[in-house]
Motif scaffolding. Sequence first.
Motif, PDB file in Angstrom:
ATOM      1  N   SER A   1     -28.392 -13.054  17.589  1.00 35.03           N
ATOM      2  CA  SER A   1     -29.586 -13.897  17.633  1.00 35.03           C
ATOM      3  C   SER A   1     -30.830 -13.115  18.037  1.00 35.03           C
ATOM      4  O   SER A   1     -31.932 -13.364  17.524  1.00 35.03           O
ATOM      5  N   GLU A   2     -30.675 -12.142  18.935  1.00 34.03           N
ATOM      6  CA  GLU A   2     -31.825 -11.367  19.380  1.00 34.03           C
ATOM      7  C   GLU A   2     -32.338 -10.469  18.262  1.00 34.03           C
ATOM      8  O   GLU A   2     -33.551 -10.337  18.052  1.00 34.03           O
ATOM      9  N   ALA A   3     -31.415  -9.843  17.521  1.00 36.73           N
ATOM     10  CA  ALA A   3     -31.821  -8.980  16.410  1.00 36.73           C
ATOM     11  C   ALA A   3     -32.498  -9.800  15.314  1.00 36.73           C
ATOM     12  O   ALA A   3     -33.495  -9.365  14.728  1.00 36.73           O
ATOM     13  N   TRP A   4     -31.959 -11.001  15.024  1.00 34.31           N
ATOM     14  CA  TRP A   4     -32.587 -11.859  14.018  1.00 34.31           C
ATOM     15  C   TRP A   4     -33.993 -12.260  14.449  1.00 34.31           C
ATOM     16  O   TRP A   4     -34.928 -12.258  13.637  1.00 34.31           O
ATOM     17  N   LYS A   5     -34.157 -12.575  15.719  1.00 31.56           N
ATOM     18  CA  LYS A   5     -35.471 -12.961  16.214  1.00 31.56           C
ATOM     19  C   LYS A   5     -36.453 -11.801  16.076  1.00 31.56           C
ATOM     20  O   LYS A   5     -37.617 -11.989  15.701  1.00 31.56           O
ATOM     21  N   THR A   6     -35.998 -10.582  16.348  1.00 30.82           N
ATOM     22  CA  THR A   6     -36.854  -9.408  16.215  1.00 30.82           C
ATOM     23  C   THR A   6     -37.276  -9.208  14.764  1.00 30.82           C
ATOM     24  O   THR A   6     -38.426  -8.890  14.465  1.00 30.82           O
ATOM     25  N   LEU A   7     -36.331  -9.403  13.874  1.00 34.10           N
ATOM     26  CA  LEU A   7     -36.602  -9.166  12.459  1.00 34.10           C
ATOM     27  C   LEU A   7     -37.415 -10.274  11.815  1.00 34.10           C
ATOM     28  O   LEU A   7     -38.325 -10.014  11.031  1.00 34.10           O
ATOM     29  N   ALA A   8     -37.079 -11.511  12.100  1.00 36.54           N
ATOM     30  CA  ALA A   8     -37.633 -12.622  11.318  1.00 36.54           C
ATOM     31  C   ALA A   8     -38.143 -13.770  12.171  1.00 36.54           C
ATOM     32  O   ALA A   8     -38.313 -14.880  11.663  1.00 36.54           O
ATOM     33  N   GLY A   9     -38.414 -13.508  13.425  1.00 36.95           N
ATOM     34  CA  GLY A   9     -38.851 -14.577  14.310  1.00 36.95           C
ATOM     35  C   GLY A   9     -40.161 -15.218  13.903  1.00 36.95           C
ATOM     36  O   GLY A   9     -40.428 -16.373  14.233  1.00 36.95           O
ATOM     37  N   GLU A  10     -41.000 -14.485  13.171  1.00 35.18           N
ATOM     38  CA  GLU A  10     -42.300 -15.020  12.759  1.00 35.18           C
ATOM     39  C   GLU A  10     -42.242 -15.759  11.429  1.00 35.18           C
ATOM     40  O   GLU A  10     -43.236 -16.330  10.995  1.00 35.18           O
TER      41      GLU A  10
ATOM     42  N   PRO B   1     -51.841 -11.475   2.932  1.00 29.89           N
ATOM     43  CA  PRO B   1     -50.624 -10.794   2.497  1.00 29.89           C
ATOM     44  C   PRO B   1     -49.944 -10.018   3.610  1.00 29.89           C
ATOM     45  O   PRO B   1     -48.777  -9.653   3.478  1.00 29.89           O
ATOM     46  N   ALA B   2     -50.638  -9.778   4.706  1.00 28.35           N
ATOM     47  CA  ALA B   2     -50.032  -9.066   5.828  1.00 28.35           C
ATOM     48  C   ALA B   2     -49.466 -10.023   6.867  1.00 28.35           C
ATOM     49  O   ALA B   2     -49.175  -9.641   7.987  1.00 28.35           O
ATOM     50  N   ARG B   3     -49.286 -11.287   6.492  1.00 29.69           N
ATOM     51  CA  ARG B   3     -48.863 -12.283   7.473  1.00 29.69           C
ATOM     52  C   ARG B   3     -47.486 -11.982   8.052  1.00 29.69           C
ATOM     53  O   ARG B   3     -47.172 -12.385   9.148  1.00 29.69           O
ATOM     54  N   TRP B   4     -46.624 -11.320   7.273  1.00 31.04           N
ATOM     55  CA  TRP B   4     -45.352 -10.875   7.849  1.00 31.04           C
ATOM     56  C   TRP B   4     -45.179  -9.416   7.506  1.00 31.04           C
ATOM     57  O   TRP B   4     -45.142  -9.022   6.348  1.00 31.04           O
ATOM     58  N   ASN B   5     -45.098  -8.627   8.554  1.00 30.64           N
ATOM     59  CA  ASN B   5     -44.986  -7.183   8.389  1.00 30.64           C
ATOM     60  C   ASN B   5     -43.917  -6.701   9.352  1.00 30.64           C
ATOM     61  O   ASN B   5     -44.100  -6.777  10.559  1.00 30.64           O
ATOM     62  N   PRO B   6     -42.778  -6.244   8.844  1.00 27.09           N
ATOM     63  CA  PRO B   6     -41.715  -5.809   9.752  1.00 27.09           C
ATOM     64  C   PRO B   6     -42.195  -4.681  10.662  1.00 27.09           C
ATOM     65  O   PRO B   6     -42.680  -3.650  10.196  1.00 27.09           O
ATOM     66  N   SER B   7     -42.086  -4.910  11.951  1.00 28.29           N
ATOM     67  CA  SER B   7     -42.553  -3.939  12.931  1.00 28.29           C
ATOM     68  C   SER B   7     -41.566  -2.784  13.049  1.00 28.29           C
ATOM     69  O   SER B   7     -40.470  -2.806  12.489  1.00 28.29           O
ATOM     70  N   PHE B   8     -41.977  -1.781  13.798  1.00 22.88           N
ATOM     71  CA  PHE B   8     -41.078  -0.670  14.072  1.00 22.88           C
ATOM     72  C   PHE B   8     -39.811  -1.176  14.747  1.00 22.88           C
ATOM     73  O   PHE B   8     -38.708  -0.721  14.460  1.00 22.88           O
ATOM     74  N   GLU B   9     -39.972  -2.145  15.654  1.00 21.49           N
ATOM     75  CA  GLU B   9     -38.812  -2.693  16.348  1.00 21.49           C
ATOM     76  C   GLU B   9     -37.884  -3.410  15.376  1.00 21.49           C
ATOM     77  O   GLU B   9     -36.654  -3.365  15.521  1.00 21.49           O
ATOM     78  N   ALA B  10     -38.467  -4.085  14.367  1.00 18.94           N
ATOM     79  CA  ALA B  10     -37.639  -4.783  13.383  1.00 18.94           C
ATOM     80  C   ALA B  10     -36.839  -3.792  12.541  1.00 18.94           C
ATOM     81  O   ALA B  10     -35.648  -3.991  12.283  1.00 18.94           O
TER      82      ALA B  10
ATOM     83  N   ARG C   1     -35.999  -0.811  13.428  1.00 22.41           N
ATOM     84  CA  ARG C   1     -34.983  -0.205  14.298  1.00 22.41           C
ATOM     85  C   ARG C   1     -33.821  -1.160  14.512  1.00 22.41           C
ATOM     86  O   ARG C   1     -32.664  -0.740  14.564  1.00 22.41           O
ATOM     87  N   ALA C   2     -34.106  -2.473  14.624  1.00 21.38           N
ATOM     88  CA  ALA C   2     -33.027  -3.446  14.770  1.00 21.38           C
ATOM     89  C   ALA C   2     -32.117  -3.422  13.554  1.00 21.38           C
ATOM     90  O   ALA C   2     -30.886  -3.556  13.686  1.00 21.38           O
ATOM     91  N   ALA C   3     -32.705  -3.243  12.375  1.00 19.82           N
ATOM     92  CA  ALA C   3     -31.885  -3.140  11.162  1.00 19.82           C
ATOM     93  C   ALA C   3     -31.039  -1.884  11.197  1.00 19.82           C
ATOM     94  O   ALA C   3     -29.842  -1.902  10.896  1.00 19.82           O
ATOM     95  N   GLN C   4     -31.656  -0.776  11.566  1.00 18.31           N
ATOM     96  CA  GLN C   4     -30.928   0.493  11.583  1.00 18.31           C
ATOM     97  C   GLN C   4     -29.781   0.480  12.584  1.00 18.31           C
ATOM     98  O   GLN C   4     -28.733   1.094  12.348  1.00 18.31           O
ATOM     99  N   GLU C   5     -29.975  -0.207  13.696  1.00 13.48           N
ATOM    100  CA  GLU C   5     -28.974  -0.189  14.761  1.00 13.48           C
ATOM    101  C   GLU C   5     -27.918  -1.283  14.617  1.00 13.48           C
ATOM    102  O   GLU C   5     -27.016  -1.384  15.448  1.00 13.48           O
ATOM    103  N   SER C   6     -28.024  -2.089  13.577  1.00 13.37           N
ATOM    104  CA  SER C   6     -27.004  -3.100  13.329  1.00 13.37           C
ATOM    105  C   SER C   6     -25.695  -2.423  12.924  1.00 13.37           C
ATOM    106  O   SER C   6     -25.668  -1.263  12.510  1.00 13.37           O
ATOM    107  N   ARG C   7     -24.613  -3.158  13.019  1.00 15.31           N
ATOM    108  CA  ARG C   7     -23.312  -2.619  12.631  1.00 15.31           C
ATOM    109  C   ARG C   7     -23.116  -2.856  11.135  1.00 15.31           C
ATOM    110  O   ARG C   7     -22.882  -3.970  10.696  1.00 15.31           O
ATOM    111  N   TRP C   8     -23.232  -1.788  10.357  1.00 17.26           N
ATOM    112  CA  TRP C   8     -23.140  -1.879   8.909  1.00 17.26           C
ATOM    113  C   TRP C   8     -21.715  -1.603   8.459  1.00 17.26           C
ATOM    114  O   TRP C   8     -20.997  -0.797   9.057  1.00 17.26           O
ATOM    115  N   THR C   9     -21.313  -2.271   7.408  1.00 16.16           N
ATOM    116  CA  THR C   9     -19.979  -2.054   6.843  1.00 16.16           C
ATOM    117  C   THR C   9     -20.086  -1.896   5.326  1.00 16.16           C
ATOM    118  O   THR C   9     -21.034  -2.368   4.705  1.00 16.16           O
ATOM    119  N   GLY C  10     -19.085  -1.241   4.747  1.00 16.03           N
ATOM    120  CA  GLY C  10     -19.030  -1.080   3.306  1.00 16.03           C
ATOM    121  C   GLY C  10     -19.520   0.280   2.840  1.00 16.03           C
ATOM    122  O   GLY C  10     -20.441   0.866   3.428  1.00 16.03           O
TER     123      GLY C  10
END
Length: 339
Positions: free
Chosen positions: A163-172, A272-281, A283-292
């Motif tokens: 939930s915290e990673a989702w909020k960082t990525l898409a909370g806005e 058009p800049a209303r949603w812009n993934p931040s550096f933290e967002a 990084r949250a994607a990069q640090e997620s547990r990826w599979t496949g």
Amino acid sequence: MGIMRGDTDHRVDRERAIGEALEYHERTKHRFDRFARSAGYLDWANEPDPFRRFEGAPFVPLPVPDEDRTPAYDRLFARDPAPLFPLDRRSLSEFLYYSLAISAWKSLQGSSWALRVNPSSGNLHPTEGYLLLPPIRGIDGGAGFYHCAPREHALERRAELDSEAWKTLAGELPSESFLVGLTSIRWREAWKYGERAYRYCSLDAGHALAALRVATAALGWTLREAFSPSSSALASLLGVDRAADFGEAESEDPELLAIVGPGPADPSRADPARWNPSFEAVRAAQESRWTGRANRLSREPIVWEAIDRVAAACRRRTDDPPLLIENAGGLPATSLLRF
């Protein structure tokens, strides 16, 4: 007032990139006295697999729609084209079924091949679809990154988000919104078209985008523009820069990112800049547990240096202007992609 060196360097880099793109455009034109460079034949033994899969990623089958809930075609161009469907497993399935899915199978003399909803040059389909989804009713696993698997009409869960990673990525983002991204596998086109492949990848990304917009309108949703700070950030968000997950598999280039949400676009959020993934967002994607792990599509992909050069030149930098995708309620009669 003088120009700062950083500004000068950026201008020089941008002019050099434009020059590379124009040189590629001229180089890959067909002319009366010659064709653009290609292998000159089709190596059927080296034909790319038309379906990318991530082996080991959890598989999420989607239900094939058993009834057509979409409005008549002409209503898709109206201000309020369709009743609003809630975001759930069924509507998400319909969104993909009417945009990136297989529409038919053909066969001839023992060979078979698929046709898809989104048109493609040579039916080679270099475009891959990705989703960043919130928790959705009917789909286990919560929020996460997904790859579209059109052959099975399914999703592959590449990464789960707490939930915290989702909020960082898409909370806005507005409630019940999600992100859809497109990438291109250049080799799928280069196998047949050689140096012209980059042209067709861009064309097919536009085809896929148009199909996504029709599907959103049919569900009463809206596709809004989004942009990443750079092509490399978008690649991280979509998980296509993960060398360990790709290995010797053919690479994917990030093309675009869009927001899909319920109801017509909100004029108060027209920037058009209303949603812009931040550096933290990112990084949250990069640090997620990826599979496949990505499957290899061909025995021996051929490298075309002209394609690599123009692809590098056209990658978006952090301070480049964003791609704008205009769509304000339904499908306007004229829709512009502006670079």
